[in-house]
Design an enzyme around this catalytic site. Structure first.
Site, short mmCIF file in Angstrom:
data_model
loop_
_atom_site.label_atom_id
_atom_site.label_comp_id
_atom_site.label_asym_id
_atom_site.label_seq_id
_atom_site.Cartn_x
_atom_site.Cartn_y
_atom_site.Cartn_z
N LYS A 76 40.91 1.83 -33.51
CA LYS A 76 41.03 1.89 -32.04
C LYS A 76 42.08 2.99 -31.83
CE LYS A 76 41.85 -1.24 -28.05
NZ LYS A 76 42.13 -2.70 -27.87
N SER A 151 38.88 -4.62 -24.46
CA SER A 151 39.07 -2.95 -24.24
C SER A 151 38.79 -2.41 -25.60
CB SER A 151 40.91 -2.90 -24.14
OG SER A 151 41.47 -3.58 -25.00
N SER A 175 40.33 -8.90 -26.15
CA SER A 175 39.87 -7.58 -26.62
C SER A 175 39.34 -7.36 -27.77
CB SER A 175 40.82 -6.40 -26.09
OG SER A 175 41.01 -6.28 -24.91
N1 GLN Z 1 40.73 -8.09 -20.30
C1 GLN Z 1 42.17 -8.37 -20.62
C2 GLN Z 1 43.23 -7.26 -19.78
O1 GLN Z 1 42.45 -6.70 -19.23
C3 GLN Z 1 42.55 -8.13 -22.06
C4 GLN Z 1 42.74 -6.96 -22.48
C5 GLN Z 1 43.08 -6.94 -24.02
O2 GLN Z 1 43.05 -8.02 -24.68
N2 GLN Z 1 43.59 -5.87 -24.55
O3 GLN Z 1 44.35 -7.48 -19.69
#
Ligand code: GLN
Length: 483
Positions: A76, A151, A175
């Protein structure tokens, strides 16, 4: 060759059926051919990959072995990679080349993994749809009109489309697990502190945790093995022995106590998903598990608490991107204030700016007690709920997401409706617990995930349950048409 799992690749390399170089070339060609449809990579590192593959082949020729030696992966794009752009999918870091490797990157490289490149993501890991990337949205290989989740959506889409067998992700509020669910993968968020955060660009430091995305639990075990372990460079890393995850996959599930929280099946959950989750419960019962209803009384407070704590930490973490120390700098600033303001306004996208504003507000004098402190208290209550539940059960099971993947753009005008998609995943981050999502079936041709949560440092138990489930079901073997 692209259909092989990490475990199969390890066997193929050991048996000299193919070399890491051949495999790497095949996958790079496949990425060149198919990724334009998905946009799952931000940067490809072909030369580095071939160099690493040749080195891995040489190490094998010298008698070395290891499940990751010569295995293709990707990171990532928030893991710092020496000399390779690390963008966090933001204009802010569009030209940032990290001066060092993140611990996770270094550990996997030392184990002989071959990194094909850096995967697309939501900007600074904020989102659950992978639509907020500066480099454009990622498409779900199961239906190109739909989001892959976020994400870590680039890692998920690439693995689901068989562009590579496994990739790293990070999970602050879901995410890893949420994109795994939406693309038919197995994804694991380890216990907070299990995997080093050193060199991982921070979103919310008390919640962020790196983990594997792969097709099977067996592969997650292999990748996690290479990532986990104490790191003195991360002050929140925990000095706890790392078990052999692959050796523990075959434990019997006889008598395993599975807690099913009633609240996970209430209003808001797509009834077709509820049915698939009940089917997976029945499957585990057949394997000897015993189901117990449990309650998590404070679960409904998790989303509001998370969306105070995560932005608060983000507003602090992202203050370093000021156009001076790091990041994009605006043209011809009038003075220092103008430089800060315009560099940040130009460098950050709308969702990141929204979170910084919310976080700075929640932390400001006068509001701190009302928001941040309250949220921290809720966090403790949620942790206590889990501690009480784990006195009675070995794992907790429920859906990973309330809905299958939505259409790209469908939630753009309503950020809160996207935040609500995190309802089942963020509790594990608030409590620091390990969680896993694995394939449980399909709704309208789109994948659905079932989530398992375990007590601290019981990643092995999650992988064991998931592996046994996968020996008896075939959802995880389905691949998207066209890939
Ligand atoms: N959807 C969550 C957020 O927007 C989690 C994102 C993540 O785990 N990086 O914060």
């Amino acid at each position: 060759m692209h259909q092989l799992t990490l475990a199969e690749i390890a066997r193929g390399l050991a048996d000299k059926k193919f070399s890491s170089e051949e495999l790497t070339k095949t996958l790079l060609a496949r990425i060149a051919q198919l990724d334009p449809q998905l946009n799952s990579f931000i940067t490809l590192t072909e030369d580095l990959a071939l160099e690493q593959a040749k080195a891995a082949d040489a190490r094998r020729a010298n008698g070395e072995s290891g499940a990751l030696l010569g295995a293709p992966i990707a990171h990532k794009d928030l893991f710092c990679t020496l000399g390779v752009r690390t963008s966090c999918a933001s204009k802010m870091l569009d030209n940032f080349k990290a001066p060092y490797d993140a611990t996770v990157v270094a550990k996997l490289a030392a184990a002989g993994a071959v990194s094909l490149g850096k995967t697309n993501m939501d900007e600074f890991a904020m989102g659950s749809a992978n639509e907020s990337s500066y480099y454009g949205a990622v498409k779900n290989p199961w239906n190109l009109d739909h989001v892959p989740g976020g994400s870590s959506g680039g890692s998920a889409a690439a693995v689901a489309a068989r562009l590579l067998p496994a990739a790293t992700g990070t999970d602050t509020g879901g995410s890893i697990r949420q994109p795994a669910a939406l693309t038919n993968l197995t994804g694991l968020k380890p216990t907070y502190g299990r995997v080093s955060r050193w060199g991982m660009i921070a979103y919310a430091s008390s919640l962020d945790q790196a983990g594997p995305l792969a097709r099977t639990a067996e592969d997650c075990a292999i990748l996690l093995q290479g990532m986990a372990g104490f790191d003195p460079q991360d002050s929140t890393s925990i000095d706890e022995p790392v078990p052999d995850f692959s050796a523990n996959l075959n434990g019997s599930l006889n008598g395993l106590r599975i807690g099913v929280p009633k609240k996970f099946f209430s209003e808001g959950l797509d009834t077709r998903i509820a049915e698939l989750i009940h089917n997976s419960i029945k499957e585990l019962e057949k394997l000897g598990a015993v189901i117990k209803p449990i309650s998590l009384p404070n679960m409904q407070h998790a989303i509001p608490a998370y969306y105070v704590i995560a932005p608060a930490e983000a507003s602090s973490n992202l203050s370093r991107f000021d156009g001076v120390r790091f990041g994009h700098r605006c043209e011809n600033p009038k003075d220092l204030t103008d430089l800060y303001k315009r560099s940040r306004a130009e460098g950050f996208g709308p969702e990141v700016q929204r979170r910084i504003l919310v976080g700075a507000y929640a932390l400001s004098a006068g509001y701190y007690d009302a928001y941040y402190l309250q949220a921290q208290k809720i966090r403790r209550l949620i942790k206590n709920d889990f501690m009480a539940a784990f006195n009675e059960v070995d794992i907790i099971l429920g859906p990973t997401t309330p809905n299958p993947a939505w259409k790209i753009g469908a939630k753009n005008s309503d950020p809160v409706s996207a935040y609500l998609e995190d309802v089942y995943t963020i509790t594990a981050n608030l409590a620091g617990l390990p969680g896993l999502s694995m394939p449980a079936g399909f709704v309208d041709g789109l994948p659905v995930g079932v989530q398992l949560l375990a007590p601290y440092f019981q990643e092995g138990r999650l992988l064991n349950v998931a592996h046994q489930y996968q020996l008896n079901t075939d959802w995880h073997t389905r691949s998207p048409a066209g890939f």
